[in-house]
Design an enzyme around this catalytic site. Structure first.
Site, mmCIF file in Angstrom:
data_model
loop_
_atom_site.group_PDB
_atom_site.id
_atom_site.type_symbol
_atom_site.label_atom_id
_atom_site.label_comp_id
_atom_site.label_asym_id
_atom_site.label_seq_id
_atom_site.Cartn_x
_atom_site.Cartn_y
_atom_site.Cartn_z
ATOM 1 N N LYS A 158 -10.989 27.900 -6.601
ATOM 2 C CA LYS A 158 -10.484 26.260 -7.475
ATOM 3 C C LYS A 158 -11.494 25.955 -7.992
ATOM 4 C CE LYS A 158 -7.832 22.920 -6.203
ATOM 5 N NZ LYS A 158 -8.209 21.619 -7.005
ATOM 6 N N SER A 159 -12.251 25.350 -7.505
ATOM 7 C CA SER A 159 -13.371 24.779 -7.985
ATOM 8 C C SER A 159 -13.826 25.837 -8.736
ATOM 9 C CB SER A 159 -14.459 24.116 -6.951
ATOM 10 O OG SER A 159 -13.056 23.295 -5.758
ATOM 11 N N SER B 174 -18.227 12.490 -4.851
ATOM 12 C CA SER B 174 -17.883 13.279 -5.771
ATOM 13 C C SER B 174 -17.878 13.933 -6.698
ATOM 14 C CB SER B 174 -16.184 12.530 -6.243
ATOM 15 O OG SER B 174 -15.471 12.682 -7.236
ATOM 16 N N GLN C 251 -16.374 16.064 -8.620
ATOM 17 C CA GLN C 251 -15.472 15.836 -9.901
ATOM 18 C C GLN C 251 -16.020 14.681 -10.446
ATOM 19 O OE1 GLN C 251 -11.705 15.139 -8.955
ATOM 20 N NE2 GLN C 251 -10.916 17.473 -8.275
ATOM 21 N N ASP D 137 -11.150 18.465 1.957
ATOM 22 C CA ASP D 137 -9.808 19.803 1.199
ATOM 23 C C ASP D 137 -9.626 20.092 2.845
ATOM 24 O OD1 ASP D 137 -10.150 18.519 -0.986
ATOM 25 O OD2 ASP D 137 -10.498 20.436 -2.389
ATOM 26 N N ARG E 113 -3.652 11.635 1.721
ATOM 27 C CA ARG E 113 -2.980 12.044 2.979
ATOM 28 C C ARG E 113 -3.678 11.882 4.308
ATOM 29 N NH1 ARG E 113 -6.692 17.786 -0.793
ATOM 30 N NH2 ARG E 113 -4.922 18.608 -1.375
ATOM 31 N N ARG F 24 -1.427 21.397 0.011
ATOM 32 C CA ARG F 24 -2.859 21.853 1.167
ATOM 33 C C ARG F 24 -1.596 21.385 1.865
ATOM 34 N NH1 ARG F 24 -6.788 23.121 -0.502
ATOM 35 N NH2 ARG F 24 -8.333 22.085 -2.115
HETATM 36 C C1 S3P Z 1 -13.436 19.429 -6.240
HETATM 37 C C2 S3P Z 1 -14.093 18.113 -5.837
HETATM 38 C C3 S3P Z 1 -13.526 17.482 -4.787
HETATM 39 C C4 S3P Z 1 -12.047 18.527 -4.056
HETATM 40 C C5 S3P Z 1 -11.251 18.645 -5.633
HETATM 41 C C6 S3P Z 1 -11.928 19.676 -6.078
HETATM 42 C C7 S3P Z 1 -14.153 19.533 -7.596
HETATM 43 O O1 S3P Z 1 -12.515 16.232 -5.419
HETATM 44 O O2 S3P Z 1 -11.198 17.019 -3.408
HETATM 45 O O3 S3P Z 1 -10.197 19.438 -4.176
HETATM 46 O O4 S3P Z 1 -13.627 21.294 -8.414
HETATM 47 O O5 S3P Z 1 -15.007 19.666 -7.920
HETATM 48 P P1 S3P Z 1 -13.486 14.878 -5.828
HETATM 49 O O6 S3P Z 1 -14.608 15.143 -6.923
HETATM 50 O O7 S3P Z 1 -12.784 13.808 -5.757
HETATM 51 O O8 S3P Z 1 -14.456 14.855 -4.392
#
Ligand code: S3P
Length: 429
Positions: free
Chosen positions: A22-23, A167, A169, A315, A346, A388
């Site tokens: 997914k990422s 993070s 993200q 995750d 969660r 999840r």
């Molecule tokens: C992700 C980063 C993670 C993860 C999310 C996908 C990404 O989140 O939990 O499912 O694709 O960069 P955080 O960056 O908030 O930790």
């Protein structure tokens, strides 16, 4: 949608290829959209979240074709996106809203981002704060902390940002904005988060310094269209590993699993818990390490998971919690406050839902404590629109003595369309 999930009728056996990561799928579409020239993406995850990213990029003027086999993106270049006429709807996807915010911070036009009820509760200041420091004009409820988020970008300055959270993200949003800024942008983190952005930007021809707990990009770098092969998602594979690890005599081969070290914490934890797993083939795909992983049933034991483990398996904690209910002794998960701001809280959803089926879990401020082994007795469960949680409860049913009626199973499509088909294919016929 409700599903009455039956206890496993015998051991899980066979092979499965889990869907694309997914990422990595999100990043492939986002980066290809701002690259010069065409990119082709294979193994793309057609889950709801990644489709939201595709939808938003189309609204920003990018031509994207999906042949069913591959995704073809005609890149508009860094400055070729156009002002969207509509609100950019990110659905349930935190990665879409946060990474896209970084790109929009570099665009000299106005856009508005919003999503579903879960997105409306998730904190955005962690991204909008640093982007505002870089000069983007951003607003939203509670001064840019909650959707809808409006962005008018352009005229960015580089920063050296010390992120309070590990993070990916946050890091990725700032690095993407950094591509539009003058000077070098650095993001430092308390622990290294997943580094797919750093790796994939290199594939698109951008030079990135990918340090042990920091990353640096140079403003003004341009991206060149390329081909991306997306490996299978270890976060989806985690549910298949768990299936084999909790059902006696199981033996499953999960093929094509991304094993990037910043994501593969679950493998270390499986070793610590006594899971019998082996790597059968290792190779590289699109700048990422990949392997086939075999998991065979073996007695499990509890362990402690904390500190630098957490970003490497954040995750996977719902699946690990289920494993822990079947393990001898106590499993302690700490330093995992981030679980509270995922698609659901969660810590609460995992603990409450597993306890309702007979587990012995206790929520703590920053994680949970799980005693095992317990006999799960079946009953009712709910995904609370969290993919999840839906998969965790469906697997809990497999390990239970009676069926579990799982409400909201449609949420599973966010990351693992075909989850139930894969599980069924591993059951005795
Ligand atoms: C992700 C980063 C993670 C993860 C999310 C996908 C990404 O989140 O939990 O499912 O694709 O960069 P955080 O960056 O908030 O930790």
């Amino acid at each position: 949608m409700q599903k009455n999930v039956q206890p496993a009728s015998g051991p899980f056996k066979g092979e499965v290829v889990v869907p694309g990561d997914k990422s990595i799928s999100h990043r492939a579409v986002l980066f290809a959209s701002i690259a010069e020239g065409e990119s082709v993406i294979r193994g793309f995850l057609r889950g709801q979240d990644c489709l939201s990213t595709m939808h938003c990029m189309r609204l920003l003027g990018v031509e994207i074709e999906d042949s069913g086999q591959e995704i073809r993106v005609k890149g508009n270049g860094k400055y070729g996106l156009t002002e969207p006429r509509e609100l950019l709807d990110v659905g349930n996807s935190g990665t879409t809203i946060r990474l896209l915010s970084g790109i929009l911070a570099g665009q000299p036009f106005s856009s508005v981002l919003a999503g579903d009820q879960s997105i409306a509760r998730r904190p955005m200041r962690r991204v909008t704060g640093p982007l505002k420091m870089m000069n983007a004009q951003i607003d939203g409820r509670e001064y840019g902390n909650y959707t809808p988020i409006s962005i008018r970008g352009g005229g960015l300055q580089a920063i050296h940002y010390l992120s309070p959270v590990a993070s990916a993200q946050v890091k990725s949003a700032i690095l993407l904005a950094g591509l539009y800024a003058e000077g070098k942008t650095t993001v430092s983190e308390p622990f290294k988060s997943r580094d797919h952005t750093e790796r994939m930007l290199e594939t698109f021809g951008v030079s990135v310094e990918n340090g042990p707990d920091y990353a640096v990009v140079e403003g003004g770098s341009t991206l060149k269209g390329t081909n991306v092969d997306v490996p299978g998602d270890i976060s989806s594979a985690a549910f298949m590993f768990t299936a084999a690890a909790i059902i006696k005599d199981s033996d499953i081969l999960v093929k094509n699993v991304g094993i990037n070290p910043t994501r593969a914490g679950i493998l270390d934890v499986m070793t610590r818990m006594g899971v019998n797993w082996t790597m059968e083939r290792e190779y590289h795909l699109g700048g990422e390490p990949v392997a086939d992983i075999r998991v065979r049933y073996a007695p499990l034991k509890g362990c402690t998971i904390d500190g630098a483990d957490i970003p490497r398996l954040i995750d996977e904690i719902p699946a690990i919690a289920l494993l822990a209910t079947q393990a001898e002794g106590t499993t302690i998960i700490k330093d995992a406050q981030e679980l509270k701001v995922k698609e659901t809280n969660r810590i609460d959803t995992v603990v409450n839902q597993l306890n309702a089926l007979g587990a012995d879990c206790r929520a703590t401020e920053d994680g949970m404590i799980i005693e095992g082994p317990v006999t799960l007795t079946g009953g009712r469960a709910d995904s609370f629109h969290d993919h999840r949680i839906g998969m965790t409860m469906a697997l809990a049913a497999a390990a239970s003595t009676a069926p579990v009626l799982v409400n909201g199973t449609e949420a599973i499509d966010v990351s693992y369309p075909g989850f139930f088909d894969d599980l069924t294919s591993l059951e005795p016929s």
